[in-house]
Design a protein around this motif. Structure first.
Motif, PDB file in Angstrom:
ATOM      1  N   MET A 235      -0.227   6.730   1.454  1.00  0.00           N
ATOM      2  CA  MET A 235      -0.288   5.687   2.411  1.00  0.00           C
ATOM      3  C   MET A 235      -1.828   5.631   3.409  1.00  0.00           C
ATOM      4  SD  MET A 235       3.318   4.646   4.149  1.00  0.00           S
ATOM      5  CE  MET A 235       4.129   6.335   3.640  1.00  0.00           C
ATOM      6  N   LEU A 236      -2.077   7.170   3.470  1.00  0.00           N
ATOM      7  CA  LEU A 236      -3.377   7.286   4.415  1.00  0.00           C
ATOM      8  C   LEU A 236      -4.528   6.558   3.919  1.00  0.00           C
ATOM      9  CD1 LEU A 236      -3.034  10.764   5.958  1.00  0.00           C
ATOM     10  CD2 LEU A 236      -2.764   8.503   7.003  1.00  0.00           C
ATOM     11  N   PRO A 237      -4.922   6.381   2.645  1.00  0.00           N
ATOM     12  CA  PRO A 237      -5.985   5.900   2.250  1.00  0.00           C
ATOM     13  C   PRO A 237      -5.895   4.422   2.540  1.00  0.00           C
ATOM     14  CG  PRO A 237      -5.317   7.196   0.276  1.00  0.00           C
ATOM     15  CD  PRO A 237      -4.306   7.329   1.534  1.00  0.00           C
ATOM     16  N   LEU A 238      -4.917   3.693   2.427  1.00  0.00           N
ATOM     17  CA  LEU A 238      -4.651   2.458   2.783  1.00  0.00           C
ATOM     18  C   LEU A 238      -4.804   2.144   4.342  1.00  0.00           C
ATOM     19  CD1 LEU A 238      -3.832  -0.689   2.092  1.00  0.00           C
ATOM     20  CD2 LEU A 238      -1.496   0.055   2.375  1.00  0.00           C
ATOM     21  N   LEU A 239      -4.288   3.121   5.050  1.00  0.00           N
ATOM     22  CA  LEU A 239      -4.383   2.922   6.545  1.00  0.00           C
ATOM     23  C   LEU A 239      -5.924   3.028   6.775  1.00  0.00           C
ATOM     24  CD1 LEU A 239      -1.497   4.921   8.372  1.00  0.00           C
ATOM     25  CD2 LEU A 239      -2.355   2.402   8.570  1.00  0.00           C
ATOM     26  N   ARG A 240      -6.591   3.931   6.246  1.00  0.00           N
ATOM     27  CA  ARG A 240      -8.033   4.017   6.621  1.00  0.00           C
ATOM     28  C   ARG A 240      -8.704   2.787   6.228  1.00  0.00           C
ATOM     29  NH1 ARG A 240      -8.377   9.075   7.582  1.00  0.00           N
ATOM     30  NH2 ARG A 240      -7.020  10.398   6.420  1.00  0.00           N
ATOM     31  N   LEU A 241      -8.331   2.009   5.403  1.00  0.00           N
ATOM     32  CA  LEU A 241      -9.095   0.773   5.184  1.00  0.00           C
ATOM     33  C   LEU A 241      -8.707  -0.488   6.024  1.00  0.00           C
ATOM     34  CD1 LEU A 241      -8.614   0.298   1.274  1.00  0.00           C
ATOM     35  CD2 LEU A 241     -10.815   1.061   2.275  1.00  0.00           C
ATOM     36  N   LEU A 242      -7.488  -0.174   6.550  1.00  0.00           N
ATOM     37  CA  LEU A 242      -6.929  -1.041   7.600  1.00  0.00           C
ATOM     38  C   LEU A 242      -7.213  -0.641   9.238  1.00  0.00           C
ATOM     39  CD1 LEU A 242      -3.338  -1.782   6.028  1.00  0.00           C
ATOM     40  CD2 LEU A 242      -5.320  -3.372   6.167  1.00  0.00           C
ATOM     41  N   GLN A 243      -7.654   0.510   9.359  1.00  0.00           N
ATOM     42  CA  GLN A 243      -7.738   0.989  10.593  1.00  0.00           C
ATOM     43  C   GLN A 243      -8.625   0.264  11.480  1.00  0.00           C
ATOM     44  OE1 GLN A 243      -9.139   5.082  11.225  1.00  0.00           O
ATOM     45  NE2 GLN A 243     -10.220   5.063   9.686  1.00  0.00           N
ATOM     46  N   ASP A 244      -9.698  -0.624  11.077  1.00  0.00           N
ATOM     47  CA  ASP A 244     -10.377  -1.376  12.076  1.00  0.00           C
ATOM     48  C   ASP A 244      -9.821  -2.412  12.495  1.00  0.00           C
ATOM     49  OD1 ASP A 244     -10.003  -3.083   9.686  1.00  0.00           O
ATOM     50  OD2 ASP A 244     -12.131  -3.040   9.434  1.00  0.00           O
ATOM     51  N   GLY A 245      -8.471  -2.653  12.176  1.00  0.00           N
ATOM     52  CA  GLY A 245      -7.904  -3.913  12.967  1.00  0.00           C
ATOM     53  C   GLY A 245      -8.048  -5.300  12.374  1.00  0.00           C
TER      54      GLY A 245
ATOM     55  N   GLU B  58      -6.130  -8.593  -2.579  1.00  0.00           N
ATOM     56  CA  GLU B  58      -7.006  -8.248  -3.338  1.00  0.00           C
ATOM     57  C   GLU B  58      -7.940  -7.255  -3.182  1.00  0.00           C
ATOM     58  OE1 GLU B  58      -8.135 -12.043  -4.757  1.00  0.00           O
ATOM     59  OE2 GLU B  58      -9.020 -11.355  -6.743  1.00  0.00           O
ATOM     60  N   ALA B  59      -8.540  -7.569  -2.299  1.00  0.00           N
ATOM     61  CA  ALA B  59      -9.701  -6.304  -1.690  1.00  0.00           C
ATOM     62  C   ALA B  59      -9.274  -5.201  -1.480  1.00  0.00           C
ATOM     63  CB  ALA B  59     -10.339  -6.996  -0.506  1.00  0.00           C
ATOM     64  N   LEU B  60      -7.982  -4.999  -0.886  1.00  0.00           N
ATOM     65  CA  LEU B  60      -7.614  -3.738  -0.665  1.00  0.00           C
ATOM     66  C   LEU B  60      -7.135  -2.968  -2.002  1.00  0.00           C
ATOM     67  CD1 LEU B  60      -4.973  -4.616   2.284  1.00  0.00           C
ATOM     68  CD2 LEU B  60      -6.862  -2.953   2.350  1.00  0.00           C
ATOM     69  N   GLY B  61      -6.560  -3.782  -2.894  1.00  0.00           N
ATOM     70  CA  GLY B  61      -6.081  -3.349  -4.280  1.00  0.00           C
ATOM     71  C   GLY B  61      -7.378  -2.633  -5.095  1.00  0.00           C
TER      72      GLY B  61
ATOM     73  N   LEU C 272      -8.595   0.500  -3.646  1.00  0.00           N
ATOM     74  CA  LEU C 272      -7.822   1.726  -4.053  1.00  0.00           C
ATOM     75  C   LEU C 272      -7.185   1.843  -5.525  1.00  0.00           C
ATOM     76  CD1 LEU C 272      -5.350   1.582  -0.694  1.00  0.00           C
ATOM     77  CD2 LEU C 272      -7.407   3.113  -1.306  1.00  0.00           C
ATOM     78  N   GLY C 273      -7.896   0.811  -6.383  1.00  0.00           N
ATOM     79  CA  GLY C 273      -7.631   0.777  -7.767  1.00  0.00           C
ATOM     80  C   GLY C 273      -6.347   0.653  -8.022  1.00  0.00           C
ATOM     81  N   VAL C 274      -5.393  -0.148  -7.318  1.00  0.00           N
ATOM     82  CA  VAL C 274      -4.037  -0.367  -7.521  1.00  0.00           C
ATOM     83  C   VAL C 274      -3.882  -2.003  -7.772  1.00  0.00           C
ATOM     84  CG1 VAL C 274      -3.112   1.842  -6.756  1.00  0.00           C
ATOM     85  CG2 VAL C 274      -3.289  -0.100  -5.052  1.00  0.00           C
ATOM     86  N   SER C 275      -2.837  -2.373  -8.044  1.00  0.00           N
ATOM     87  CA  SER C 275      -2.365  -3.793  -8.058  1.00  0.00           C
ATOM     88  C   SER C 275      -2.098  -4.254  -6.600  1.00  0.00           C
ATOM     89  CB  SER C 275      -1.245  -3.943  -8.907  1.00  0.00           C
ATOM     90  OG  SER C 275       0.172  -3.538  -8.229  1.00  0.00           O
TER      91      SER C 275
END
Ligand code: ATP
Length: 320
Positions: free
Chosen positions: A1-11, A17-20, A23-26
């Motif tokens: 979960m932390l890698p996803l949070l790092r992408l989202l932390q800027d608010g 699609e971009a998040l996937g 992180l190389g996931v669907s």
């Protein structure tokens, strides 16, 4: 979960699609992780059709790489956990499992953060500091005398360096600003003080918390509330490490007596009328200071008395 949070932390908004892709996931894997963020970490995520996802408020996550690159000395090995019952409890488990101190455990959230006497320490995700340092105690009980007060002094120095000039100490080891608690300390021991013994130095600091949803039953504040802006917790951890290293070094070499005057100079309640709640009956008196071992000195009905122990709790009298 932390890698996803790092992408989202800027608010800001990020599309599924971009998040996937990052992180190389669907996209559906991202969606599942977002569900977990909300359910497990109690972190609200906003979804807007056509724009994507964003956190309700921005975060500055703790980062092992940033901390490793900092100048914090000494480099106590450090691990950051997304969520844990209590960082002190985690350190005690690791010590019992044979991990050799010194080491630090930090968490983004505690589900059962603890204060003294089994009380709860409110520990929401990503906002504050939940920090536990494990140290070996060499030199028996003497090495522990005044230790929690010295930790308070180091913590106070780190807070002052961050701009918290009005912060001060309340015996034994709370840090207050205008009567509101901004940080607390909980020391726990494992092993036998006469033999191999470890101490866990637990520190909780309200860094960026602005609301507690009514969970804290006494006046509190945070660095952000006092300073008026988001505080970088990585920088604060580095400063805290520096100050702890300095003060623990002095304490180890010269004992608490070398730091006693400095501690008293920073005690907010010197000379005040207080009531000390002990296991038995409350004692009222005037704060004279602390003795060479860190015990509280009170003048009670004209006679000086000293008090120490983890069960003691100090409150200001109304007439103080
Ligand atoms: P003492 O005055 O004896 O230190 P205390 O009430 O401050 O007692 P602690 O064990 O130091 O007790 O800390 C736990 C208490 O701190 C909780 O009971 C609650 O009142 C308060 N508290 C819990 N979470 C927080 C927080 N994040 N910030 C400030 N205060 C908190």
């Amino acid at each position: 979960m932390l890698p996803l949070l790092r992408l989202l932390q800027d608010g800001s908004f990020h599309s599924g699609e971009a998040l996937g892709a990052a992180l190389g996931v669907s996209r559906s894997a991202i969606w599942k992780q977002l569900q977990s963020l909300e359910a497990e970490l109690a972190l609200p995520v906003h979804r807007v059709r056509g724009r994507g996802y964003r956190l309700e408020s921005p975060l500055l996550l703790l980062d092992e790489n940033v901390l490793a690159a900092g100048e914090s000395s000494p480099m106590w090995p450090l691990r950051i956990l997304p969520s844990v019952d209590s960082t002190n409890a985690e350190v005690l488990r690791r010590l019992a499992g044979g991990q050799v101190p010194p080491f630090i455990i930090l968490a983004e959230r505690q589900t059962s953060g603890r204060g003294r006497r089994g009380r709860n320490w409110v520990s929401p995700f990503g906002e504050n500091l939940y920090y536990s340092l494990a140290l070996q105690v060499d030199g028996g009980m003497r090495q522990l005398e005044g230790l929690s007060l010295v930790v308070g002094l180091a913590l106070l120095r780190a807070l002052r360096a961050a701009g918290m000039t009005a912060a001060g100490l309340k015996w034994p080891n709370d840090v207050l600003v205008d009567g509101r608690k901004v940080a607390g300390i909980l020391l726990e021991l494992s092993g036998d003080p006469a033999d191999v013994c470890h101490v866990v130095i637990g520190i909780g600091v309200n860094v960026n918390m602005l609301a507690d949803r009514g969970a804290i039953d006494q006046p509190w504040t945070s660095m952000r509330a006092e300073l008026g802006g988001l505080v970088d917790r990585n920088e604060f951890v580095s400063e805290l490490n520096r100050q702890l290293s300095l003060y623990l070094g002095i304490h180890q070499a010269s004992g608490f007596s070398a730091l006693r005057d400095e501690w008293q100079d920073n005690h907010l309640w010197q000379g005040r009328n207080v009531t000390l709640t002990t296991g038995a009956r409350p004692v009222s008196g005037v704060v004279l200071g602390v003795d060479r071992s860190g015990a509280l000195r009170l003048r009670v009905a004209g006679v000086e008395q000293s008090f120490s122990g983890g069960e003691l709790s100090l409150r200001l009298n109304n007439d103080s």
